[in-house]
Scaffold this active site. Structure first.
Site, PDB file in Angstrom:
ATOM      1  N   TYR A 852     -11.077 -11.081 -78.228  1.00 16.32           N
ATOM      2  CA  TYR A 852      -9.774 -11.416 -77.414  1.00 16.32           C
ATOM      3  C   TYR A 852      -8.705 -12.019 -77.924  1.00 16.32           C
ATOM      4  O   TYR A 852      -7.422 -11.756 -77.829  1.00 16.32           O
ATOM      5  CB  TYR A 852      -9.810 -11.892 -76.095  1.00 16.32           C
ATOM      6  CG  TYR A 852     -10.544 -10.648 -75.140  1.00 16.32           C
ATOM      7  CD1 TYR A 852      -9.670  -9.582 -74.585  1.00 16.32           C
ATOM      8  CD2 TYR A 852     -11.939 -10.926 -74.685  1.00 16.32           C
ATOM      9  CE1 TYR A 852     -10.470  -8.839 -73.744  1.00 16.32           C
ATOM     10  CE2 TYR A 852     -12.574  -9.787 -73.895  1.00 16.32           C
ATOM     11  CZ  TYR A 852     -11.676  -9.112 -73.460  1.00 16.32           C
ATOM     12  OH  TYR A 852     -12.187  -7.953 -72.669  1.00 16.32           O
ATOM     13  N   LEU A 853      -9.154 -12.975 -78.953  1.00 12.68           N
ATOM     14  CA  LEU A 853      -8.345 -13.865 -79.698  1.00 12.68           C
ATOM     15  C   LEU A 853      -7.517 -13.207 -80.934  1.00 12.68           C
ATOM     16  O   LEU A 853      -8.367 -12.917 -82.065  1.00 12.68           O
ATOM     17  CB  LEU A 853      -8.665 -15.137 -79.817  1.00 12.68           C
ATOM     18  CG  LEU A 853      -9.352 -15.831 -78.600  1.00 12.68           C
ATOM     19  CD1 LEU A 853      -9.874 -17.050 -78.727  1.00 12.68           C
ATOM     20  CD2 LEU A 853      -8.078 -16.260 -77.625  1.00 12.68           C
TER      21      LEU A 853
END
Length: 893
Positions: A852-853
């Site tokens: 997600y990052l």
DNA sequence: TCCGCGACTTGCACCTACGGGA
DNA sequence: TCCCGTAGGTGCAAGTCGCGGA
């Protein structure tokens, strides 16, 4: 659960106690399965049941810090503070009455992402110039707010103007032309990706038309020596040259020589890895190299290597970009970043040449001959029966053995193997202990092997597997992700999966479809006398092989390239670009759904509330599930019973999400949302769908109207990445690398909490905590003694005898003071460690980092703050995110 | 429009090698 | 040197979502 309040000030940089952050809603712990885990022993096949796991002490979604199940208190926003809470109580803009979204204004002045990406670690960093000349995204303070996750707006609403100004500044810095709206650019760019001259329609032809002589791999080995007629590079005029096909020309396309290639590549890697200046931050290394031409850093070399890949991905892309810009007469960012789009759509060509060696099968079952007991008597079993009995026996220490469903399913499948007339007529009278004991013995033996023996085994395994580990994609060697065929076993579904315990049968070559380049040699079938099910040459997909899932034949198991491959990297980059694009649209999307909270059209109302929940809580979309799957839900499949209203405006969520992980969270919402939920629950039973007019297709179709390519999933990526970006930029202070890493971990933790990434508490957690407490107590006793000695020393008296009666050395006050400060430092460190350990005991940081990052946030931050990237990304992540390594230090999400 | 298939991403647990402290 | 704790690698389950056909 009610939100508790306290007068604790909000200290955003106090990482020792992130509970200090404002509390809006909280998660409640309810892990039920903890106790069982202690009973489990180490077992190579053990899985934890994960159902009913508790949420961590967590800030609530979107970075809002929640109060804790421990009962910690923290300030809560007063109703007035709710206004900025989702950024949606602001006066809606003039979009009109529909849900359509006003698109942001384009800016063609800004330099492109593509331009920025030209900079790699191989070159000296150019001073920032045009990067900051573009549109200032903070011109409008509302933009400021909308670019942040909800949590931030909430948080900042409680802050003084200082915080706001910091945020504003950071956004002023983020004025790259990625901010240019996509709506304007997309049509042009979509055209880019739709050229079809590279499609090979024949790849889509029915199986029957596939050359029969290539149907299986047996006896085909002669073909493997045939040199490939395929070019090493994909021609630039190919519209899909935007894909990684033209990267790394250093490897020849000779499909017959994978092995040789591998060896040479390995050597190359080894040499590179021999160098070492890992401790130097990337930014410094860039400078260093720029100045000295030194090429000795291993990481730098890794980065160089990955940059090569990156360059090769972006090079044709840049060329393409130039063309586009020229054509369109616009320097729009999206035109440039859309380079990533062509490969993303289905049906697009993913590769030109693909060579690999297929898959490796688990070894055939070897009978151990240990007899299990039935009604106390030894039973003879055939190898097949014994194999399945052994699968069951070795799971004795797992939680599955407490589940009737598991045992029933196992019995049903095993019984089929035993046959109706077998002496074994029920599971209850079976005693698998002899097999279990035998297995423990095998494990013990394995444990007792010397390092040398283990090494030899490992080398043998490597030797067997090496040829399967790599594929040649467009002439470039790429790692294969999961080249091992799954061994047979008992299905370990998570939560209360209705199929747990069922036999996962052995997969044979006849079950496997191979996907490979047309001119590549068909992998030899490794099992004599057997043949592959089918050979395909489909270059619109990335899988190398697949077979039907034996548990659910509707599903497939795929063999893909590894995460570090260019294909995956490209797809990753596209994902983050899309999430980044959402930043430009989010304000209007929020305005639109806010308007619809009171829409009389029930479908629109449901879409609005669902979108709000997905945005605010980072919920998953929630596809429909069959009865033969675990009963879990996501946003669209929430039941009435999963949401409890707590007047005046709180909603309590309680459901099992993906992997049967419990999501429990009480959140303050805007009154219209609260009322909408009330309306949606009215006249429904607890088990009814909350959003009965909605499913993920409808929701995503709606989202696509708001932003090209927008789906529910993008909100999670967006919220996670923007939270990281904002936290890093707000909270990083001058200090040593260690302190900066703490800032990063803290931000990472917030994201993990937003996404509800949990892990089970380690079996030894309590013991470890007790040990640490004991050590701290010991050190405090030492400290006390030192204090006494110091007082005496100052008075010129000798120290008292130690607790064990020994005479102590006479030390000067200075020495004693030094010892005291050292001991204090030790105690403080231990206390910090304890707190971190406790805080993170149920939080899984890895998942968000991997999925997600946006890695460019991390890389840019590392460069800006001179933190070695290796402190944040391990070797795998460095490889996975190679495409992000040459990001500009000024990059902002 | 619905539904199922197919392809891909996401996610947690287990296992093991490795490193630090006793 | 041994033991313990953990990071990283691996396995595979379980999601998401696009597409095409009925």
């Amino acid at each position: 659960m009610a939100v508790e309040t306290s007068d604790k000030p909000n200290l955003p940089h106090d990482f020792d106690d992130d509970d200090d952050a404002p509390i809006i809603y909280k998660r409640i712990s309810s892990k039920k399965n903890q106790t069982h885990s202690e009973a489990r022993k180490s077992n190579s096949h053990i899985h934890d049941g994960q159902s009913y796991r508790q949420a961590p002490n967590a800030p609530s979604s979107n970075g809002q810090t929640s109060s804790l199940q421990k009962g910690n208190t923290a300030p809560s926003l007063k109703p007035s503070a709710m206004k900025p809470s989702v950024g949606i109580s602001r006066t809606p803009n003039s979009v009109g009455n529909t849900s359509s979204v006003k698109l942001p204004v384009a800016n063609s002045k800004s330099p492109s992402l593509g331009d920025k990406q030209k900079m790699s670690v191989d070159v000296k960093v150019e001073p920032k110039s045009t990067e900051h000349s573009g549109k200032n995204f903070c011109e409008d303070s509302e933009d400021d707010e909308d670019d942040k996750p909800l949590s931030f707006r909430l948080k900042n609403s409680n802050h003084d103007n200082k915080v706001t100004s910091v945020v504003k500044k950071s956004y002023e810095d983020s004025d790259d032309d990625d901010d240019v709206p996509l709506a304007k650019k997309l049509p042009r760019n979509l055209n880019l990706g739709t050229t079809s001259n590279n499609h090979e329609d024949s790849d889509k032809k029915p199986i029957s038309k596939i050359q029969k002589d290539r149907q299986n791999g047996s006896g085909m080995s002669n073909k493997q020596d045939r040199p490939s007629p395929l070019p090493a590079k994909r021609p630039l005029d190919n519209s899909n040259s935007l894909q990684p096909s033209v990267k790394k020309p250093k490897v020849s396309a000779s499909d017959a020589s994978i092995k040789t290639e591998l060896v040479s590549e390995k050597r190359e890697l080894k040499t590179e890895d021999d160098d070492d200046d890992d401790h130097i931050p990337i930014s410094q290394r860039i400078k260093k190299q720029g100045m000295t031409g030194d090429k000795s850093s291993s990481t730098k070399k890794v980065l160089q290597k990955v940059t090569k890949v990156n360059k090769s991905i972006s090079k044709p892309f840049k060329k393409q970009t130039k063309k586009i810009v020229k054509k369109s007469g616009s320097g729009s960012e999206y035109s440039k970043s859309s380079k990533l789009l062509p490969s993303s759509g289905d049906g697009q060509k993913k590769w030109t040449t693909l060579v690999h060696n297929g898959v490796i099968f688990p070894p055939p079952y070897q009978q151990h001959g240990v007899k299990m007991l039935y009604k106390g008597r030894p039973v003879d079993l055939t190898p097949e029966q014994e194999e399945v009995a052994t699968m069951y026996a070795v799971m004795r220490d797992t939680e599955y053995m407490q589940k009737d469903k598991f045992k029933d399913n196992f019995w049903n499948d095993w019984r089929k193997l035993l046959g109706r007339n077998h002496v074994i007529q029920n599971l209850k009278d079976c005693d698998f202990t002899p097999i279990y004991d035998w297995y423990q013995g095998v494990k013990d033996k394995k444990k007792q092997m010397t390092t040398e023996e283990k090494k030899i085994l490992k080398e043998e395994k490597m030797k067997q597997e090496e040829k399967y580990m790599w594929a040649m994609v467009d002439g470039v060697k790429e790692k294969v992700g999961n080249f091992r065929v799954e061994p047979p076993g008992l299905f370990r579904g998570r939560g209360e999966h209705p199929k747990m315990g069922k036999l996962k049968k052995r997969i044979h070559p006849g079950d496997i479809t191979i996907n490979i380049g047309k001119d590549a040699p068909i992998p030899e079938c490794p099992i004599p006398g057997e043949r592959w099910k089918e050979i395909r040459h489909d270059n619109t997909v990335t899988w190398l092989a697949y077979w039907s899932d034996p548990i659910n034949p509707k599903l497939f198991k795929y063999v893909f390239l590894a995460a570090s491959s260019s294909l995956k990297g490209q797809s990753d980059k596209e994902k983050y670009e899309k999430a980044r694009m959402l930043k430009d649209y989010i304000e209007n999307i929020r305005s639109a759904y806010t308007k619809d909270f009171t829409n009389k059209d029930i479908t629109k109302l449901q879409i609005a509330v669902a979108t709000y929940l997905i945005d605010k809580l980072a919920l998953r979309a929630g596809n429909e599930k069959d009865d033969d799957e675990a009963d879990t839900v996501g946003c669209c499949t929430l039941k009435v019973e999963n949401v409890t209203r707590e007047p005046p405006n709180k909603l309590k969520f309680n459901f099992l999400g993906k992997d049967s992980i419990k999501y429990e969270n009480t959140v303050e919402v805007e009154l219209p949302v609260y009322n909408a939920i009330l309306k949606l629950q009215k006249d429904k039973r607890p088990g009814d769908d909350l959003f009965d007019k909605l499913d993920t297709s409808k929701l995503n179709a709606h989202l696509k109207e708001l932003m090209p390519g927008l789906t529910a999933k993008v909100f999670r990526t967006f919220n996670a990445s923007i939270t990281l970006d904002n936290m890093l930029n707000q909270e990083t202070k001058d200090g040593d690398v260690g302190e900066k890493i703490v800032v990063y971990q803290h931000a990472n933790k917030q994201v993990a909490i937003i996404c509800n990434h949990q892990r089970s508490v380690s079996k030894s957690h309590d013991a470890q905590m007790s040990k640490l407490t004991e050590k701290i107590d010991e050190l405090q006793a030492v400290l006390k003694e030192l204090k006494t000695d110091l007082d005496r020393a100052r008075k010129g008296k000798p120290p008292l005898k130690s607790s064990d009666g020994k005479t102590k050395k006479n030390l000067t006050p200075e020495v004693l003071e030094k010892k005291m400060s050292q001991t204090n430092a030790k105690i403080e460190k231990m206390q910090r460690d304890m707190k971190t350990k406790e805080d993170l005991k149920t939080v899984a940081l890895g998942t968000s980092k991997i999925n997600y990052l946006d890695p460019r946030i991390t890389v840019a931050w590392c460069k800006r703050h001179e933190v070695p990237i290796e402190k944040i990304f391990n070797k795998s992540l460095l490889a996975k995110f190679c495409w992000a390594m040459d990001v500009d230090p000024d990059f902002r999400f």
